[in-house]
Every structure is written in C-alpha cells, then in structure tokens.
Design a protein around this motif. Structure first.
Motif, PDB file in Angstrom:
ATOM      1  N   ARG A  79      40.911  39.088  -2.967  1.00 63.33           N
ATOM      2  CA  ARG A  79      41.124  37.659  -3.196  1.00 63.33           C
ATOM      3  C   ARG A  79      42.414  37.169  -2.517  1.00 63.33           C
ATOM      4  O   ARG A  79      42.433  36.127  -1.865  1.00 63.33           O
ATOM      5  CB  ARG A  79      41.183  37.384  -4.702  1.00 63.33           C
ATOM      6  CG  ARG A  79      41.484  35.971  -5.071  1.00 63.33           C
ATOM      7  CD  ARG A  79      40.320  35.059  -4.712  1.00 63.33           C
ATOM      8  NE  ARG A  79      40.759  33.686  -4.653  1.00 63.33           N
ATOM      9  CZ  ARG A  79      40.028  32.656  -5.080  1.00 63.33           C
ATOM     10  NH1 ARG A  79      38.824  32.843  -5.562  1.00 63.33           N
ATOM     11  NH2 ARG A  79      40.486  31.445  -4.985  1.00 63.33           N
TER      12      ARG A  79
ATOM     13  N   VAL B 119      36.874  42.703 -21.675  1.00 62.64           N
ATOM     14  CA  VAL B 119      36.026  43.793 -21.178  1.00 62.64           C
ATOM     15  C   VAL B 119      35.492  43.419 -19.793  1.00 62.64           C
ATOM     16  O   VAL B 119      34.768  42.434 -19.635  1.00 62.64           O
ATOM     17  CB  VAL B 119      34.854  44.055 -22.138  1.00 62.64           C
ATOM     18  CG1 VAL B 119      34.043  45.241 -21.646  1.00 62.64           C
ATOM     19  CG2 VAL B 119      35.380  44.319 -23.547  1.00 62.64           C
TER      20      VAL B 119
ATOM     21  N   LEU C 185      29.892  40.090 -19.787  1.00 64.03           N
ATOM     22  CA  LEU C 185      31.154  40.804 -19.603  1.00 64.03           C
ATOM     23  C   LEU C 185      31.841  40.227 -18.371  1.00 64.03           C
ATOM     24  O   LEU C 185      31.220  39.533 -17.562  1.00 64.03           O
ATOM     25  CB  LEU C 185      30.888  42.295 -19.420  1.00 64.03           C
ATOM     26  CG  LEU C 185      30.162  42.976 -20.591  1.00 64.03           C
ATOM     27  CD1 LEU C 185      29.923  44.451 -20.280  1.00 64.03           C
ATOM     28  CD2 LEU C 185      30.948  42.822 -21.887  1.00 64.03           C
ATOM     29  N   GLY C 186      33.113  40.511 -18.252  1.00 68.53           N
ATOM     30  CA  GLY C 186      33.834  40.019 -17.082  1.00 68.53           C
ATOM     31  C   GLY C 186      33.531  40.844 -15.850  1.00 68.53           C
ATOM     32  O   GLY C 186      33.042  41.979 -15.950  1.00 68.53           O
TER      33      GLY C 186
ATOM     34  N   ASP D 150      36.802  37.803 -11.830  1.00 67.06           N
ATOM     35  CA  ASP D 150      37.353  36.880 -12.838  1.00 67.06           C
ATOM     36  C   ASP D 150      38.867  37.071 -12.951  1.00 67.06           C
ATOM     37  O   ASP D 150      39.624  36.103 -13.083  1.00 67.06           O
ATOM     38  CB  ASP D 150      36.717  37.147 -14.212  1.00 67.06           C
ATOM     39  CG  ASP D 150      35.269  36.690 -14.293  1.00 67.06           C
ATOM     40  OD1 ASP D 150      34.960  35.589 -13.808  1.00 67.06           O
ATOM     41  OD2 ASP D 150      34.447  37.436 -14.857  1.00 67.06           O
TER      42      ASP D 150
ATOM     43  N   ARG E 143      40.730  35.956  -9.565  1.00 67.57           N
ATOM     44  CA  ARG E 143      40.933  34.505  -9.412  1.00 67.57           C
ATOM     45  C   ARG E 143      42.118  34.030 -10.246  1.00 67.57           C
ATOM     46  O   ARG E 143      42.863  33.143  -9.832  1.00 67.57           O
ATOM     47  CB  ARG E 143      39.666  33.753  -9.834  1.00 67.57           C
ATOM     48  CG  ARG E 143      38.532  33.852  -8.844  1.00 67.57           C
ATOM     49  CD  ARG E 143      37.434  32.864  -9.204  1.00 67.57           C
ATOM     50  NE  ARG E 143      36.776  33.231 -10.455  1.00 67.57           N
ATOM     51  CZ  ARG E 143      35.606  33.851 -10.540  1.00 67.57           C
ATOM     52  NH1 ARG E 143      34.956  34.166  -9.445  1.00 67.57           N
ATOM     53  NH2 ARG E 143      35.075  34.141 -11.713  1.00 67.57           N
ATOM     54  N   THR E 144      42.266  34.605 -11.427  1.00 71.08           N
ATOM     55  CA  THR E 144      43.369  34.189 -12.302  1.00 71.08           C
ATOM     56  C   THR E 144      44.704  34.678 -11.745  1.00 71.08           C
ATOM     57  O   THR E 144      45.694  33.941 -11.754  1.00 71.08           O
ATOM     58  CB  THR E 144      43.134  34.726 -13.724  1.00 71.08           C
ATOM     59  OG1 THR E 144      41.836  34.309 -14.148  1.00 71.08           O
ATOM     60  CG2 THR E 144      44.163  34.182 -14.686  1.00 71.08           C
TER      61      THR E 144
ATOM     62  N   VAL F 196      41.916  36.582 -20.300  1.00 72.59           N
ATOM     63  CA  VAL F 196      40.705  36.305 -19.511  1.00 72.59           C
ATOM     64  C   VAL F 196      39.631  37.212 -20.100  1.00 72.59           C
ATOM     65  O   VAL F 196      39.382  38.316 -19.628  1.00 72.59           O
ATOM     66  CB  VAL F 196      40.933  36.595 -18.018  1.00 72.59           C
ATOM     67  CG1 VAL F 196      39.703  36.215 -17.206  1.00 72.59           C
ATOM     68  CG2 VAL F 196      42.151  35.835 -17.511  1.00 72.59           C
ATOM     69  N   ASP F 197      39.039  36.733 -21.170  1.00 73.11           N
ATOM     70  CA  ASP F 197      38.215  37.639 -21.979  1.00 73.11           C
ATOM     71  C   ASP F 197      36.872  37.042 -22.395  1.00 73.11           C
ATOM     72  O   ASP F 197      36.202  37.585 -23.277  1.00 73.11           O
ATOM     73  CB  ASP F 197      38.995  38.088 -23.223  1.00 73.11           C
ATOM     74  CG  ASP F 197      39.157  36.964 -24.246  1.00 73.11           C
ATOM     75  OD1 ASP F 197      38.924  35.799 -23.879  1.00 73.11           O
ATOM     76  OD2 ASP F 197      39.508  37.265 -25.398  1.00 73.11           O
ATOM     77  N   GLY F 198      36.488  35.927 -21.781  1.00 68.32           N
ATOM     78  CA  GLY F 198      35.200  35.332 -22.116  1.00 68.32           C
ATOM     79  C   GLY F 198      35.118  34.862 -23.560  1.00 68.32           C
ATOM     80  O   GLY F 198      34.034  34.680 -24.093  1.00 68.32           O
TER      81      GLY F 198
END
Lengths: 243, 253
Positions: A22, A177, A203-204, A208, A211-212, A231-233
C-alpha cells in the motif's frame, strides 16, 4: 523530488506485506525488513513488478546493532511501521517467564529500540505507526501476547508525547481478527465461529490494516497523534441480536 | 488519491461553516455529490462557492426541525452512501451556570437532531449499506472544563455511535464518530483569541502545541466515510493533536 522513505518491519508476508504494498502504491520507497531474507526479497520483487519502489533487508528485529546498521544504510526515514511481532497460544498455567520474556523482547522491546534509533534520524513531519492488537482489551489463552500488545499501547502514547516536540506523530493500529496465513495455520481456530462474532459479518483482510496505516502515515493525519485505532469490524462492541 | 468518493451521494449537516464547510469542500473535490444542509443560507452559499457546480445541492434547514428528514429525502437524487452528522453547538459553562433550558437546547441540537437524522440515515442505507460519521468531541471522553451540557451531549453522541454500529454492522452500515479537540472555526476563533486559559490548555500544554484546523477533521471524516475504513465500525477517532493524553508544559529538547 525524492520519494519519501518508509521502513516496514515484518513485511515479508501477511499484514506487513500488505502495508508495504500500500505504501509503495502511495508513492513511498519502501524498505521491506524481515528476518526471512528470501520471502522479504520476494515481496519486494512483487512490489517492483507492480510498478512500486521497494527493496528488502534481512533484519533480526531484536538485534539492536543490526537495527542501527539498517537505519544507517537507509539514511533518511519518513515513516516507520513497527509491524514485526510474534504470536502463540499457551494457557495461563502453561506459560513460563521465558515465554513472557521472548514475547516482550520481540513485540515490545524491539519496537522501542528501533523507534528510538529511528526517531533520532527523523525530521519534523515524520511518522511512526505501531501495530498493536485488539488483544490489548483482553483475550484468552495468550496472556503473554495480550500484555505485550497492551504494552505497545502504552509505548505508543509515551512516544507520541515525547516525540511531539520534534513534530513526529506516533499512533497505533489495533487489528482484530485478520485472515492471514498465520491465522489459518492456527489449529485452535474456527474461522466460521470467529466470523459469527463480527458485526460486519466478515474477518479482516491485511489490506484493511494497510489502508489504515497509510492514512495515519499520510500528511492528512497531521493532527492525529497518540491514537489507538481499532480495526476490528466491530468485534469489540456488544454482540448484536441481528436484523 | 484522486476522486476517492466518485459517484457517492453524501449528506453533510452544519455545512455552512467551519468543519462542515471543510468536509463539504473536500467531499466535492473527491467526486461525491453532497447535499449541504445548514440553517444559515448565507453560510451555505459561501461553502458552495468553494465547490464545483453540479456536485451539490443545498438545503436550508434546522436539525431541530422534525420535518428535516423528509425535506432531505426529497432533496436526494439517489440512494444515500454517506451521512455526516456534523451540525451542533458548542461552548457552555459549569453545571451551576447551566439551566435546564440550556441543557435542553444542547441536547435538542447535538443529540435529538442527530438521532433523528441517524435514524433516517439507516433507513436510507438499509439496502446497500453505507457509512455514518457522527461528530462527537474529545469532550465526550475527557473531563473538559466549563462545558457541562456540551460534554454530556457529546458523550451521548459517542455512545449512540457505538450502539448503532452494533445493530447495523450486519447489513453493511458502518457508524463511527470523530473526536475533534479544539478546532479553529468561526465559532471558536474569538474564544481562542480572547480567552487566555483556552490558549494555555489547548495550545501551550497540548502535545502538538496547536489547535486543529477544519481540514484536519475533514481528512479524518473522509477516511471514515470512504472504503479505506471498510473494517472499522463503532470507533471514535480522535483528531486532537494528542490532547486526550493530558496536558504537558513545554520542555526544551
């Protein structure tokens, strides 16, 4: 104008590789540091084939002399992503002091030494992004990992405060996860069961997290420091009844 | 990252000044079509003067008006993707200086108005999912001086956010909030200039030694609104220059 330089540790595979990809796509020259030289080179090669700028460096993250030598070779550094870490599952009553020490040595102490050595070379506007974990909130069967990641949270905030006068921001991303080879290899893991616990229903994926990290590394996040971003959904929220 | 919101339809409340203006400008620049809502027609005109034509529509309306959601529904050209609940009031005083009516006013605008639009938002997003971003405040988390009604109202926004994220995650609606520190806007500029204690607490003792700009918050709103944050829900993202970690007097380095 020269490309900004980003160093990503543990970048040969999984979340680290996604972060490196990324950042390369965002225009950084990326150093892929990993203890595994071959896989690191393969990841760097894949990024170059995709048109990005990346190179591999073998690094034992716990070797402070090797850290210093790597930083010396890099010269300048704009972004440090402290991603390297280990994980293993062991019940509380099985854990030994040495299990704890090894976990801390890699997940926490190495992060500290590399950050300290890197920060002395960083200019105003530079960024450090640490990979913590949702486990900082507590989890079963790996107390050594949980506490090493909680320590990463404290370290992130302390570094944010001490490095603020230098104009270096320090933040952490706490993944929930994430579907990586490391996760799939775990014998104790029931992926469908884990999926059922996710408010977002999935799940991630490593992207994900990537990007963060890229957001926190970019100039647009200039007023954000000392933040721990989950960042855990939605995993850490109360369970949903479903609609 | 050009045109990140291409083809997306967004609503921004409080779009006539400050943070809402910066968000509207940024979202339009990123290719979104924005319904800009504010009770101040003049402010809206100023905002939209900064946006490319064809990228927006304006709606003069007050978030305390129970009929606003209907007016918004009528003004939308298609399915809603993004709702930015930004409209709100700030300042206030200690609890002894806060009357019942003061408290009601803060809650009417910052909580009831936002609640109503959030309910509308999930109804409009039910089929395709979307992203809702509520403007909470760092005051929702930190005991900040002289802001009894405001802090309580922003605490309500932060917990409503987490609550909604739990209920609507399964149908693809993400709900997050932003926790700005002190941001320099037309509403706060005079206070920052005239009140020395405010400068002491929010600049001299703040880790990054500056107040935020509306663009700082707009950048974070863009992140939470876009697919870059696809795996983030129920979070409060602080945009506070590290202020939530405490006050630290200057030291030389």
């Amino acid at each position: 104008m020269a490309k900004p330089i980003a160093l990503v540790t543990g970048a040969a595979a999984g979340i680290g590789a996604a972060i490196a990809e990324r950042l390369a796509a965002d225009g950084y020259r990326v150093c892929i540091a990993d203890r595994a030289a071959g896989p690191a080179e393969a990841t760097a090669d894949a990024i170059r084939k995709a048109g990005g700028d990346a190179f591999a460096e073998a690094l034992d993250i716990t070797d402070e002399i090797a850290q210093a030598a790597l930083l010396q070779r890099l010269g300048e550094l704009d972004v440090l992503v402290n991603n390297a870490g280990i994980f293993d599952v062991k019940d509380f009553f099985e854990l030994t002091a040495d299990d704890f020490r090894r976990m801390y040595e890699i997940n926490t102490v190495a992060m500290f030494t590399l950050s300290r050595n890197a920060a002395t070379r960083m200019a105003k506007g530079a960024r450090i992004v640490n990979i913590a974990s949702r486990a900082m909130l507590g989890a079963r069967h790996y107390a050594h990992y949980v506490s090493s990641k909680a320590a990463v949270v404290g370290l992130t905030r302390a570094m944010a405060l001490e490095l603020a006068p230098r104009g270096i921001s320090v933040n952490a991303v706490a993944p929930g996860v994430i579907e990586t080879q490391m996760l799939k290899a775990r014998s104790d893991t029931n992926l469908d069961g884990l999926r059922a616990l996710q408010p977002l229903g999935r799940l991630g994926v490593p992207e994900d997290i990537a990007r963060t990290v890229a957001f926190l590394a970019a100039p647009e996040a200039d007023f954000i420091t000392g933040q721990i971003l989950l960042v855990d959904g939605g995993r850490s929220l109360g369970g949903a009844t479903g609609i | 990252m050009a045109a990140e919101l291409n083809g997306k339809i967004a609503i921004v409340t409080g779009a006539g000044s400050g943070i809402g203006q910066a968000i509207t400008r940024l979202f339009c620049a990123e290719g979104a079509w924005v319904l800009a809502v504010d009770r101040d027609a003049k402010g809206l005109a100023e905002t939209l003067g900064q946006c490319p034509p064809g990228q927006f529509s304006e709606l003069v309306g007050d978030v305390t008006d129970a009929a606003l959601p209907d007016a918004i529904r009528k003004a939308l050209p298609g399915p809603l993707d993004i709702l930015i609940n930004n409209a709100g009031v700030g300042a206030g005083g200690m609890i002894e200086a806060t009357s019942d009516d003061d408290l009601r006013r803060f809650f009417e605008i910052n909580v009831v108005g936002l609640f109503r639009l959030a309910r509308m938002g999930v109804e409009l997003m039910k089929k395709r999912g979307g992203s809702i971003v509520n403007l909470a405040s760092i005051f929702a988390e930190i005991g900040a001086t002289s802001s009894a009604a405001y802090s309580a109202s922003k605490g309500a926004v932060a917990s409503l956010t987490r609550q909604m994220a739990t209920d609507y995650g399964p149908i693809g609606i993400r709900v997050n909030s932003l926790g700005p520190g002190l941001i320099e806007t037309p509403l706060t500029r005079d206070r920052i200039r005239d009140q020395a204690w405010r400068r002491t607490i929010f600049i001299d003792q703040a880790p990054l030694r500056r107040v935020g700009q509306p663009e700082d918050v707009a950048n974070a709103a863009l992140f939470l609104a876009s697919d870059r944050s696809a795996f983030i829900t129920g979070e409060l993202l602080r945009v506070d220059g590290g202020w939530a970690m405490g006050r630290y007097p200057r030291e030389t380095i």
